[in-house]
Design a protein around this motif. Sequence first.
Motif, mmCIF file in Angstrom:
data_model
loop_
_atom_site.group_PDB
_atom_site.id
_atom_site.type_symbol
_atom_site.label_atom_id
_atom_site.label_comp_id
_atom_site.label_asym_id
_atom_site.label_seq_id
_atom_site.Cartn_x
_atom_site.Cartn_y
_atom_site.Cartn_z
ATOM 1 N N ARG A 131 -21.988 49.851 53.324
ATOM 2 C CA ARG A 131 -22.604 51.193 53.250
ATOM 3 C C ARG A 131 -22.650 51.705 51.809
ATOM 4 N NH1 ARG A 131 -19.096 55.408 53.186
ATOM 5 N NH2 ARG A 131 -17.472 54.135 54.148
ATOM 6 N N SER A 132 -21.507 51.712 51.134
ATOM 7 C CA SER A 132 -21.464 52.297 49.784
ATOM 8 C C SER A 132 -22.163 51.396 48.766
ATOM 9 C CB SER A 132 -20.023 52.565 49.356
ATOM 10 O OG SER A 132 -19.325 51.360 49.196
ATOM 11 N N SER A 133 -22.140 50.097 49.011
ATOM 12 C CA SER A 133 -22.812 49.182 48.079
ATOM 13 C C SER A 133 -24.324 49.382 48.156
ATOM 14 C CB SER A 133 -22.455 47.727 48.398
ATOM 15 O OG SER A 133 -21.052 47.571 48.398
ATOM 16 N N ILE A 134 -24.830 49.534 49.377
ATOM 17 C CA ILE A 134 -26.266 49.794 49.538
ATOM 18 C C ILE A 134 -26.625 51.134 48.904
ATOM 19 C CG2 ILE A 134 -28.056 50.367 51.240
ATOM 20 C CD1 ILE A 134 -26.900 48.197 53.047
ATOM 21 N N ARG A 135 -25.777 52.137 49.109
ATOM 22 C CA ARG A 135 -26.065 53.457 48.525
ATOM 23 C C ARG A 135 -26.135 53.363 46.992
ATOM 24 N NH1 ARG A 135 -25.596 58.463 50.588
ATOM 25 N NH2 ARG A 135 -24.379 59.075 48.762
ATOM 26 N N ALA A 434 -31.593 56.675 53.658
ATOM 27 C CA ALA A 434 -30.587 55.681 53.292
ATOM 28 C C ALA A 434 -29.709 55.385 54.504
ATOM 29 C CB ALA A 434 -29.742 56.193 52.126
ATOM 30 N N GLN A 435 -29.330 56.436 55.221
ATOM 31 C CA GLN A 435 -28.432 56.281 56.369
ATOM 32 C C GLN A 435 -29.054 55.390 57.447
ATOM 33 O OE1 GLN A 435 -25.367 57.134 56.317
ATOM 34 N NE2 GLN A 435 -24.979 56.414 58.417
ATOM 35 N N GLN A 436 -30.330 55.630 57.746
ATOM 36 C CA GLN A 436 -30.992 54.811 58.775
ATOM 37 C C GLN A 436 -31.059 53.345 58.353
ATOM 38 O OE1 GLN A 436 -34.679 57.002 59.082
ATOM 39 N NE2 GLN A 436 -33.997 58.106 60.903
ATOM 40 N N ALA A 437 -31.367 53.128 57.074
ATOM 41 C CA ALA A 437 -31.464 51.750 56.579
ATOM 42 C C ALA A 437 -30.089 51.078 56.581
ATOM 43 C CB ALA A 437 -32.061 51.749 55.174
ATOM 44 N N ILE A 438 -29.065 51.844 56.258
ATOM 45 C CA ILE A 438 -27.697 51.304 56.253
ATOM 46 C C ILE A 438 -27.270 50.913 57.671
ATOM 47 C CG2 ILE A 438 -25.269 52.007 55.993
ATOM 48 C CD1 ILE A 438 -26.279 53.614 53.460
ATOM 49 N N GLU A 439 -27.602 51.771 58.628
ATOM 50 C CA GLU A 439 -27.203 51.462 60.009
ATOM 51 C C GLU A 439 -27.866 50.169 60.488
ATOM 52 O OE1 GLU A 439 -27.701 55.083 62.305
ATOM 53 O OE2 GLU A 439 -26.204 56.102 61.046
ATOM 54 N N ALA A 440 -29.119 49.965 60.099
ATOM 55 C CA ALA A 440 -29.789 48.702 60.458
ATOM 56 C C ALA A 440 -29.097 47.526 59.765
ATOM 57 C CB ALA A 440 -31.261 48.758 60.076
ATOM 58 N N GLU A 447 -34.250 44.222 56.879
ATOM 59 C CA GLU A 447 -35.650 44.571 56.572
ATOM 60 C C GLU A 447 -35.825 46.050 56.199
ATOM 61 O OE1 GLU A 447 -38.250 42.967 55.537
ATOM 62 O OE2 GLU A 447 -36.817 41.316 55.673
ATOM 63 N N PRO A 448 -35.262 46.980 56.987
ATOM 64 C CA PRO A 448 -35.479 48.399 56.646
ATOM 65 C C PRO A 448 -34.987 48.758 55.240
ATOM 66 C CG PRO A 448 -34.656 48.210 58.885
ATOM 67 C CD PRO A 448 -34.573 46.829 58.284
ATOM 68 N N VAL A 449 -33.841 48.262 54.833
ATOM 69 C CA VAL A 449 -33.328 48.650 53.519
ATOM 70 C C VAL A 449 -34.135 47.973 52.408
ATOM 71 C CG1 VAL A 449 -31.467 46.926 53.278
ATOM 72 C CG2 VAL A 449 -31.217 49.177 52.230
ATOM 73 N N ARG A 450 -34.632 46.783 52.685
ATOM 74 C CA ARG A 450 -35.481 46.111 51.686
ATOM 75 C C ARG A 450 -36.804 46.860 51.518
ATOM 76 N NH1 ARG A 450 -34.236 39.724 53.197
ATOM 77 N NH2 ARG A 450 -32.053 39.834 52.554
ATOM 78 N N GLU A 451 -37.333 47.316 52.650
ATOM 79 C CA GLU A 451 -38.585 48.065 52.573
ATOM 80 C C GLU A 451 -38.380 49.402 51.848
ATOM 81 O OE1 GLU A 451 -41.807 48.144 55.715
ATOM 82 O OE2 GLU A 451 -40.992 50.165 55.953
ATOM 83 N N LEU A 452 -37.276 50.067 52.173
ATOM 84 C CA LEU A 452 -36.979 51.341 51.517
ATOM 85 C C LEU A 452 -36.865 51.146 50.003
ATOM 86 C CD1 LEU A 452 -36.267 54.362 51.699
ATOM 87 C CD2 LEU A 452 -33.883 53.705 52.150
ATOM 88 N N HIS A 453 -36.147 50.106 49.608
ATOM 89 C CA HIS A 453 -36.024 49.814 48.175
ATOM 90 C C HIS A 453 -37.389 49.560 47.534
ATOM 91 C CE1 HIS A 453 -35.251 47.861 44.428
ATOM 92 N NE2 HIS A 453 -35.550 46.672 44.889
ATOM 93 N N ALA A 454 -38.224 48.778 48.225
ATOM 94 C CA ALA A 454 -39.551 48.466 47.673
ATOM 95 C C ALA A 454 -40.385 49.741 47.523
ATOM 96 C CB ALA A 454 -40.265 47.453 48.573
ATOM 97 N N VAL A 455 -40.345 50.602 48.525
ATOM 98 C CA VAL A 455 -41.112 51.852 48.462
ATOM 99 C C VAL A 455 -40.600 52.722 47.315
ATOM 100 C CG1 VAL A 455 -41.561 54.026 49.687
ATOM 101 C CG2 VAL A 455 -41.771 51.851 50.892
ATOM 102 N N LEU A 456 -39.287 52.821 47.203
ATOM 103 C CA LEU A 456 -38.693 53.703 46.186
ATOM 104 C C LEU A 456 -38.833 53.164 44.769
ATOM 105 C CD1 LEU A 456 -35.391 54.787 47.979
ATOM 106 C CD2 LEU A 456 -37.492 56.113 47.730
ATOM 107 N N SER A 457 -39.182 51.904 44.646
ATOM 108 C CA SER A 457 -39.315 51.364 43.288
ATOM 109 C C SER A 457 -40.643 51.806 42.645
ATOM 110 C CB SER A 457 -39.163 49.837 43.278
ATOM 111 O OG SER A 457 -40.210 49.263 44.007
#
Length: 486
Positions: A131-135, A434-440, A447-457
């Motif tokens: 969780r904290s590493s992803i954040r 971030a929370q939703q992506a972390i839970e996945a 996939e959700p956290v990778r997509e979030l990162h790509a969008v936010l970049s």
Amino acid sequence: MKTLDALKFDNRFARLGDAFSTEVLPEPLDEPRLVLASPAAMALLDLDPAEANSEVFAQLFAGHKLWSDAEPRAMVYSGHQFGVYNPRLGDGRGLLLGEVVNDASEHWDLHLKGAGQTPYSRMGDGRAVLRSSIREFLASEYMHALGIPTSRALCVTGSSTPVWREKQESGAMLLRLAPSHVRFGHFEYFYYTNQHERLKELGEHVLASHFPECLSAENPWAAMFREIVERNAELIARWQAYGFCHGVMNSDNMSILGITFDYGPYAFLDDFDANHICNHSDDSGRYSFSNQVPIAHWNLSALAQALTPFVEVEQLRESLGLFLPLFQAHYQDLMRRRLGLTTADERDAALIERLLQLMQTSAVDYNLFFRRLGEQAPADAIKTLREDFVDLAGFDQWGQEYLARAASEQGTQTERRARMHAVNPRYLLRNYLAQQAIEAAERGDYEPVRELHAVLSRPFEDQPGMERYTERPPEWGKHLEISCSS
Ligand code: AMP
Ligand code: MG
């Protein structure tokens, strides 16, 4: 483009020796797997992005393998935590693996966070959770994309190693990149332990490695401190302009480079609230959003104290005195741009302050306001945005003043829109996203956290198909409690 084994190391900090850091080997995580990698951060090391898919990548960044030229070490530092001096901190769960020199001759620290216990772990387990590493990963790369100076994140590696926090979680490692991991607290440690020879060595290392332009000054230390004050004034102006709350501005979390450092319970404001406290453990609100300005100044004073053996107090005081006016100048400049204004007017400070008060009383979504303000011509935008305010008379008055101000600007609405959209992000790193992506990710779906990162970049660009990331946060998403536990 390089493969992993082609990285070149030059470990300048390690060469300072055992008074500054202790040799420690990473403690591997079980069944390592790549969760996230940042192609943009890999480029800083000239790494081929395809390297992230190699098996050795996850092994290296989960402590199973090491380059032969790496020299993993835990750094010693101290610092003021919530205003109270803690005489001994240090890397309790992270290791400086070494410094990589890229093709542009830049040095990048490779710091592996969550690498196990060290002599500075105190009661801690030396671990970091997924969780904290992803954040930290998401924030580092997003802040960079916004143009806010920050440490970077190369990757997050997950594992099956259980780690106990409030509940059982899984261990992860984050590979952090920064030109230096020296904090204000490094200087404080050698000052308060009366090791002034070591303090001198540290300062000389920092000057030579990171502030070479100060070496020709009459007193290089004084010049370096002034530069640190200037960089921090600009950094904090960016935080305040974009609604970033750090949450734990202890002096051991402040980088001497003036970059955002050590992400914990951070948050970007959803609704504007000057008093927002993002750290659930910060009972007194010492690190509330608006307090970040005086606290940065306070931390700079703590650093100044540690430099007194080498710089006259008067000189330190003079540089400290620059902080607030420099902060104000940068802040006004950034806010003007966010409002689409290209010229300065002495009434702008009041215009900005009044807007923030109106946003505060009506709980208006902070960053969204600016994006929408640029979307339409000024008069139409004001009409649309009016619906978000409760104090309509107050907003109408502000709107009149803003329209008068905007009328003095040259150019077409197309130009204004492009100019404003280049500084007002469409995509925001909201806590609930971030929370939703972390839970996945905790369920094994990356996939959700990778997509979030790509969008936010690419936060300023319209990205077709990604509209769901631009929605307002749900009520629950505004009140997530983020603690220090990480
Ligand atoms: P932080 O709140 O992450 O800035 O950490 C403050 C201090 O506590 C630093 O010296 C960290 O290395 C140490 N620390 C935090 N979490 C852990 C942990 N799980 N194990 C060991 N040390 C830790
Ligand atoms: Mg820290």
